[in-house]
Write an enzyme that holds these catalytic residues in place. Structure first.
Site, short mmCIF file in Angstrom:
data_model
loop_
_atom_site.label_atom_id
_atom_site.label_comp_id
_atom_site.label_asym_id
_atom_site.label_seq_id
_atom_site.Cartn_x
_atom_site.Cartn_y
_atom_site.Cartn_z
CB THR A 1 -0.64 -0.32 1.22
OG1 THR A 1 -0.08 -0.02 2.60
CG2 THR A 1 -2.17 -1.38 0.85
CB SER B 1 0.73 -3.80 4.18
OG SER B 1 -1.20 -2.72 3.55
CE LYS C 1 -0.11 4.59 3.91
NZ LYS C 1 0.71 4.96 4.53
CB ALA D 1 8.18 -2.67 -1.05
CE LYS E 1 9.25 5.82 3.06
NZ LYS E 1 8.86 5.98 1.67
CG LEU F 1 11.75 -2.27 -3.32
CD1 LEU F 1 11.17 -3.07 -3.40
CD2 LEU F 1 10.93 -1.25 -3.34
CE LYS G 1 18.52 8.62 3.75
NZ LYS G 1 18.09 8.20 2.16
CE1 TYR H 1 14.83 2.32 5.88
CE2 TYR H 1 15.96 4.09 5.21
CZ TYR H 1 15.54 2.88 4.76
OH TYR H 1 14.80 3.14 3.70
#
Length: 339
Positions: A16, A41, A46, A88, A92, A130, A134, A142
């Site tokens: 989502t 999710s 969402k 995914a 984050k 994914l 970073k 993270y």
């Protein structure tokens, strides 16, 4: 693209989110004969909103599955009958991860391992996870958790035995207009006449949602197992983004937040020993792999990068300008942002 999904089933964890929505639109348009597309999710609101956009009467292929990647048993149930997985789901936001480290570790590392385990418990054929810029030489939690996640997915290829499953990773920079990113933040702050800038020298890689989707689909189709794909994309200066969105706004410098870098990296000099140029993408290959390197080089026309090669947003050779950023924002984020 010759890749087919007829009678195949694909599941997107974190489906989502911004990229999940873009992937869903692409897959339903490009592969209308897909057997099943599962949006997994934990955000019921969402999912409810997404289901309004994709009603089952018009899109009988789509399914919505409430669940958390922290829950291994729920993942195993969701993965039954699934051929392909795009992972995914992640926590984050850098500053939130710094303040809530255990939560970030549970989702980004524990969740990644649960996805790997669930794939082995079922009949999943291909997995694309994914990553983020970073994760390269991380200085924040993270990034460290996503580097660990990358390592888990790459290493999963070493323990698969005779299982034909392939795990690969895609790593890219800031997705233009994604939830929580700087461009929507600046567009919203423009109403106040103030755009706070962390540091005028700060740079970031930039990729559109379409570019992110294309990269995921490339990995899903072409990965042999263990590759970490990196796109060749332009950089932008945060100060230029602010100028593109609010030329008449005040732009006070507020300093970088905990865990932020001035420039982001995607390939370090230490990675150069395993990095190959594929044309549109770079790929960092695993130190140990289950296929012949000479065959891989021949298949993709891969060229080894020079020793000590690095790829970071501050030393990039391709840059967005204030004008190009305005155009991209109108095309990909908000066509009315200049009004």
């Amino acid at each position: 693209m010759n890749f087919e999904m007829k009678n195949k089933s694909l599941l997107i964890t974190g489906g989502t989110g911004s990229l999940g929505n873009a992937l869903t639109e692409h897959i339903l348009n490009r592969f209308p004969d897909i057997r099943r597309l599962i949006i997994f999710s934990r955000d019921e609101q969402k999912q409810f909103q997404m289901a309004q956009k994709y009603p089952i009467e018009k899109y009988p292929q789509i399914r919505f599955f409430i669940g958390d990647v922290r829950d291994r048993d729920r993942l195993i149930r969701a993965f039954k009958g699934v051929d392909y997985v795009i992972h995914a789901a992640a926590m984050k936001h850098v500053h939130l991860a710094e303040y809530n480290p255990e939560e970030c570790i549970k989702t980004n590392i524990g969740g990644a391992q649960n996805v790997v385990d669930a794939c082995f418990e079922t009949n999943v054929e291909r997995v694309v996870a994914l990553s983020t810029d970073k994760a390269c030489a991380p200085i924040n939690l993270y990034g460290a958790t996503k580097l660990t996640s990358d390592k888990l997915f790459v290493a999963a290829n070493n323990i698969k035995g005779n299982n034909p499953i392939r795990f690969s990773v895609v790593r890219y920079g800031n997705v233009m207009g994604s939830n929580g990113s700087v461009i929507p933040f600046f567009i919203n702050k423009k109403k106040e006449g103030i755009l706070p800038i962390t540091d005028p020298k700060m740079t970031r890689f930039n990729i559109s949602l379409k570019g992110g989707v294309d990269m995921v689909m490339h990995a899903l189709e072409h990965a042999w197992g263990g590759e970490l794909f990196v796109p060749k994309i332009p950089s932008y200066r945060i100060a230029d983004v602010a100028e593109a969105i609010g030329p008449d706004c005040d732009k006070p410098v507020v300093g970088i937040r905990p865990g932020e870098k001035i420039h982001e990296e995607m390939i370090t000099p230490s990675d150069s020993f395993y990095t190959y140029d594929l044309g549109k993408y770079y790929t960092i290959l695993p130190a140990t792999h289950q296929w012949k390197l000479t065959d891989f080089i021949e298949e993709f026309g891969a060229e080894k990068v020079s020793e000590g090669f690095s790829y970071n947003s501050g030393e990039n050779t391709e840059w967005e300008t204030v004008e190009s950023l305005r155009q991209l924002i109108m095309e990909h984020v908000d066509s009315n942002f200049l009004v």
